[in-house]
Motif scaffolding. Structure first.
Motif, PDB file in Angstrom:
ATOM      1  N   UNK A 255       1.047  -0.953   0.101  1.00 32.00           N
ATOM      2  CA  UNK A 255      -1.036  -0.303   0.080  1.00 32.00           C
ATOM      3  C   UNK A 255       0.827   1.179   0.271  1.00 32.00           C
ATOM      4  N   UNK A 256       2.259   1.424   0.696  1.00 35.71           N
ATOM      5  CA  UNK A 256       2.817   2.672   0.674  1.00 35.71           C
ATOM      6  C   UNK A 256       2.946   2.543  -0.937  1.00 35.71           C
ATOM      7  N   UNK A 257       3.623   1.761  -1.563  1.00 35.38           N
ATOM      8  CA  UNK A 257       4.466   2.057  -2.821  1.00 35.38           C
ATOM      9  C   UNK A 257       2.760   1.843  -4.228  1.00 35.38           C
ATOM     10  N   UNK A 258       1.406   1.860  -3.250  1.00 33.66           N
ATOM     11  CA  UNK A 258       0.103   2.149  -4.150  1.00 33.66           C
ATOM     12  C   UNK A 258       0.749   4.050  -3.744  1.00 33.66           C
ATOM     13  N   UNK A 259       0.207   4.305  -3.087  1.00 31.71           N
ATOM     14  CA  UNK A 259       0.056   5.653  -2.577  1.00 31.71           C
ATOM     15  C   UNK A 259       0.851   6.756  -2.902  1.00 31.71           C
ATOM     16  N   UNK A 260       2.836   5.605  -2.813  1.00 31.62           N
ATOM     17  CA  UNK A 260       3.515   7.179  -3.712  1.00 31.62           C
ATOM     18  C   UNK A 260       3.236   7.559  -4.960  1.00 31.62           C
ATOM     19  N   UNK A 261       2.970   5.930  -5.656  1.00 34.23           N
ATOM     20  CA  UNK A 261       2.845   5.841  -7.141  1.00 34.23           C
ATOM     21  C   UNK A 261       2.007   7.049  -7.328  1.00 34.23           C
ATOM     22  N   UNK A 262       1.007   6.653  -7.261  1.00 31.47           N
ATOM     23  CA  UNK A 262      -0.455   7.869  -6.983  1.00 31.47           C
ATOM     24  C   UNK A 262       0.028   9.120  -7.216  1.00 31.47           C
ATOM     25  N   UNK A 263       0.286   9.292  -5.369  1.00 31.24           N
ATOM     26  CA  UNK A 263       0.784  10.231  -5.936  1.00 31.24           C
ATOM     27  C   UNK A 263       1.260  11.459  -6.916  1.00 31.24           C
ATOM     28  N   UNK A 264       2.891  10.779  -7.246  1.00 28.97           N
ATOM     29  CA  UNK A 264       3.491  11.160  -8.104  1.00 28.97           C
ATOM     30  C   UNK A 264       2.615  11.542  -9.253  1.00 28.97           C
ATOM     31  N   UNK A 265       2.121   9.825 -10.165  1.00 33.89           N
ATOM     32  CA  UNK A 265       1.613   9.888 -11.307  1.00 33.89           C
ATOM     33  C   UNK A 265       0.557  11.772 -10.864  1.00 33.89           C
ATOM     34  N   UNK A 266      -0.211  12.024  -9.737  1.00 32.91           N
ATOM     35  CA  UNK A 266      -1.418  12.618 -10.505  1.00 32.91           C
ATOM     36  C   UNK A 266      -0.701  14.181  -9.867  1.00 32.91           C
ATOM     37  N   UNK A 267       0.012  14.023  -9.776  1.00 28.49           N
ATOM     38  CA  UNK A 267       0.769  15.422  -9.454  1.00 28.49           C
ATOM     39  C   UNK A 267       1.726  15.862 -10.518  1.00 28.49           C
ATOM     40  N   UNK A 268       1.856  14.924 -11.586  1.00 30.71           N
ATOM     41  CA  UNK A 268       3.034  15.160 -12.266  1.00 30.71           C
ATOM     42  C   UNK A 268       1.809  15.217 -13.710  1.00 30.71           C
ATOM     43  N   UNK A 269       0.928  15.215 -13.589  1.00 30.53           N
ATOM     44  CA  UNK A 269      -0.642  14.873 -15.066  1.00 30.53           C
ATOM     45  C   UNK A 269      -0.781  16.216 -14.657  1.00 30.53           C
ATOM     46  N   UNK A 270      -1.015  16.890 -12.922  1.00 37.03           N
ATOM     47  CA  UNK A 270      -1.171  17.957 -12.491  1.00 37.03           C
ATOM     48  C   UNK A 270      -0.509  19.641 -13.415  1.00 37.03           C
ATOM     49  N   UNK A 271       0.811  18.918 -12.779  1.00 40.81           N
ATOM     50  CA  UNK A 271       1.486  20.833 -13.248  1.00 40.81           C
ATOM     51  C   UNK A 271       2.050  20.272 -15.015  1.00 40.81           C
ATOM     52  N   UNK A 272       1.804  19.171 -15.420  1.00 41.28           N
ATOM     53  CA  UNK A 272       1.514  19.126 -16.816  1.00 41.28           C
ATOM     54  C   UNK A 272       0.610  19.614 -17.335  1.00 41.28           C
ATOM     55  N   UNK A 273      -0.269  19.637 -17.289  1.00 43.47           N
ATOM     56  CA  UNK A 273      -2.087  20.333 -17.307  1.00 43.47           C
ATOM     57  C   UNK A 273      -0.895  21.835 -16.951  1.00 43.47           C
ATOM     58  N   UNK A 274      -0.354  22.644 -16.079  1.00 47.99           N
ATOM     59  CA  UNK A 274      -0.549  23.850 -15.945  1.00 47.99           C
ATOM     60  C   UNK A 274       0.718  24.160 -16.023  1.00 47.99           C
ATOM     61  N   UNK A 275       1.587  23.519 -17.234  1.00 54.46           N
ATOM     62  CA  UNK A 275       2.719  24.000 -17.498  1.00 54.46           C
ATOM     63  C   UNK A 275       4.063  24.719 -16.510  1.00 54.46           C
ATOM     64  N   UNK A 276       3.558  24.046 -15.005  1.00 45.54           N
ATOM     65  CA  UNK A 276       4.638  24.185 -14.454  1.00 45.54           C
ATOM     66  C   UNK A 276       5.678  22.907 -14.008  1.00 45.54           C
ATOM     67  N   UNK A 277       5.931  21.762 -14.943  1.00 49.30           N
ATOM     68  CA  UNK A 277       7.018  21.187 -15.045  1.00 49.30           C
ATOM     69  C   UNK A 277       8.355  21.543 -14.565  1.00 49.30           C
ATOM     70  N   UNK A 278       8.850  21.619 -14.072  1.00 53.92           N
ATOM     71  CA  UNK A 278       9.995  22.282 -13.582  1.00 53.92           C
ATOM     72  C   UNK A 278      11.805  21.232 -13.741  1.00 53.92           C
ATOM     73  N   UNK A 279      12.519  22.088 -14.292  1.00 48.65           N
ATOM     74  CA  UNK A 279      13.612  20.897 -14.487  1.00 48.65           C
ATOM     75  C   UNK A 279      14.739  21.095 -13.166  1.00 48.65           C
ATOM     76  N   UNK A 280      14.188  22.238 -12.152  1.00 48.83           N
ATOM     77  CA  UNK A 280      15.122  23.013 -11.004  1.00 48.83           C
ATOM     78  C   UNK A 280      15.071  21.818  -9.963  1.00 48.83           C
ATOM     79  N   UNK A 281      16.455  21.304 -10.070  1.00 46.14           N
ATOM     80  CA  UNK A 281      16.690  20.311  -8.893  1.00 46.14           C
ATOM     81  C   UNK A 281      15.961  20.518  -7.317  1.00 46.14           C
ATOM     82  N   UNK A 282      16.444  21.551  -7.049  1.00 43.75           N
ATOM     83  CA  UNK A 282      15.717  21.888  -5.864  1.00 43.75           C
ATOM     84  C   UNK A 282      14.844  21.481  -5.141  1.00 43.75           C
ATOM     85  N   UNK A 283      13.684  21.062  -6.060  1.00 38.34           N
ATOM     86  CA  UNK A 283      12.241  20.367  -5.823  1.00 38.34           C
ATOM     87  C   UNK A 283      11.829  19.053  -5.387  1.00 38.34           C
TER      88      UNK A 283
END
Length: 381
Positions: A255-283
């Motif tokens: 379940x921990x892996x399910x949660x982390x994969x779901x979180x990264x997937x959803x956050x990535x797709x949201x940032x992609x839709x908003x044009x906010x995916x960044x190459x800055x390593x600080x985040x």
């Protein structure tokens, strides 16, 4: 006096008896004896034949290391049509595709990633000994170093029925983000051990857990990366207790892996839709790294879906793990002390490489980090 006729008949009779006698005694070849010990003995002197030895089996304690060879048959589950499955929330899709079974054994896989494989001439020499240590300490495991190109095809194969995950993976703008995401994805789908390419296996994973802990009572093994007991800890680390994600052992579907994969997937797709995916390593630490990983672990520890919170005295927090010297078990997760995956860092009370609890040594060669941020353990004193 015999007549000639009677004498002839008698001679024929004698010859007939002679040949019959000879054929009877020469039909079987005589036994061959090399010495007196080979000759037949009276029954009273014959030694009884030894009873057949029972079939011996390897010592279960030595062979059952709580690991399954790849290819072990999985339990049959109810089939759901894809069109129906895709209407379910992402977490439910992941849970269906990669069901979790704590009673199963840990798959005998070791996963690592790098730009090239050890078989290629341009594989870094400084990593060869570290990479080989995993095979030396786990000779029966399937040990794979996955390149970036292979990772894409592997994720496409494993997550074909969960297209959001593949879309998110392809959308991540820098390699380190994909490397973080890959470790969670491969462990969710296949299980086993993930460890960074710059880690040395000091002991076999069979020695990580006390022998009196049944393998069907836990499904994940993690270690503490940081336990900075000082006021300015936030200047150095993302969390007061930070769980290590450069080495993780898990059964598939946890379940921990399910949660982390779901979180990264959803956050990535949201940032992609908003044009906010960044190459800055600080985040990276918060996006896919140990900050997010630590949050997912604590979220699981305090989830009433998995724990009976009615008898709890409060949430599980960093205070339950700070300063620990021996493994702790929370639900089906084993937490190892900082010495286990970070020996020799000369800080935060971590032991040395010869400590009995030292299992994996990390070289801290994060190539994406500025040089000043790589060997944190050497400057955090």
């Amino acid at each position: 006096m015999l007549s000639f006729k009677k004498a002839l008949v008698l001679s024929l009779a004698v010859l007939t008896l002679f040949f019959l006698f000879k054929s009877t005694h020469s039909s079987a070849a005589p036994a061959s004896y090399r010495n007196a010990n080979d000759m037949p003995k009276p029954t009273s002197m014959q030694k009884p034949k030894p009873a057949p030895k029972p079939e011996t089996k390897p010592d279960a304690a030595k062979t059952d290391k709580a690991f399954d060879a790849p290819g072990t048959p999985k339990k049959v589950r109810e089939q759901i049509p894809l069109d129906v499955l895709h209407k379910k929330p992402l977490r439910k899709q992941l849970e269906y595709q990669f069901p979790y079974d704590v009673d199963s054994k840990f798959p005998a896989y070791i996963w690592q990633t790098w730009k090239t494989t050890p078989a290629q001439g341009n594989f870094p020499e400084e990593f060869r000994e570290a990479e080989a240590s995993w095979t030396v300490n786990h000779p029966t495991f399937v040990h794979e170093v996955i390149t970036d190109d292979v990772a894409v095809h592997l994720i496409r194969h494993l997550y074909a029925s969960v297209p959001q995950v593949l879309e998110a993976y392809n959308a991540l703008p820098v390699a380190v983000l994909k490397a973080d995401f890959f470790r969670y994805l491969i462990l969710l789908a296949r299980g086993g051990i993930y460890s960074d390419i710059d880690t040395h296996a000091l002991k076999s994973a069979a020695d990580w857990i006390p022998s009196d802990v049944p393998s069907d009572s836990y499904g994940m093994v993690i270690g503490i990366e940081a336990d900075p007991d000082r006021p300015d800890w936030a200047d150095w680390y993302a969390r007061r207790i930070q769980f290590c994600q450069w080495t993780i052992q898990s059964k598939p579907g946890h379940p921990i892996l399910v949660d982390v994969v779901a979180n990264i997937t959803q956050e990535t797709l949201q940032r992609k839709a908003e044009g906010k995916l960044s190459k800055d390593p600080k985040g990276i630490i918060e996006f896919t790294g140990p900050g997010l990983w630590t949050d997912s672990v604590f979220s699981f520890f305090n989830d009433p879906a998995y724990f009976d919170m009615s008898t709890s005295k409060g949430n599980i927090t960093y205070t339950h793990f700070t300063g620990m010297k021996q493994p702790k078990k929370v639900g089906d997760v084993i937490i190892l002390p900082i010495t286990s995956f970070s020996p020799g860092i000369k800080t935060m009370n971590a032991g040395e490489e010869d400590d009995p609890m030292a299992f994996v040594k990390h070289q801290f060669e994060g190539s994406w980090k500025p040089e000043s941020e790589r060997h944190i353990g050497k400057i955090f004193n």
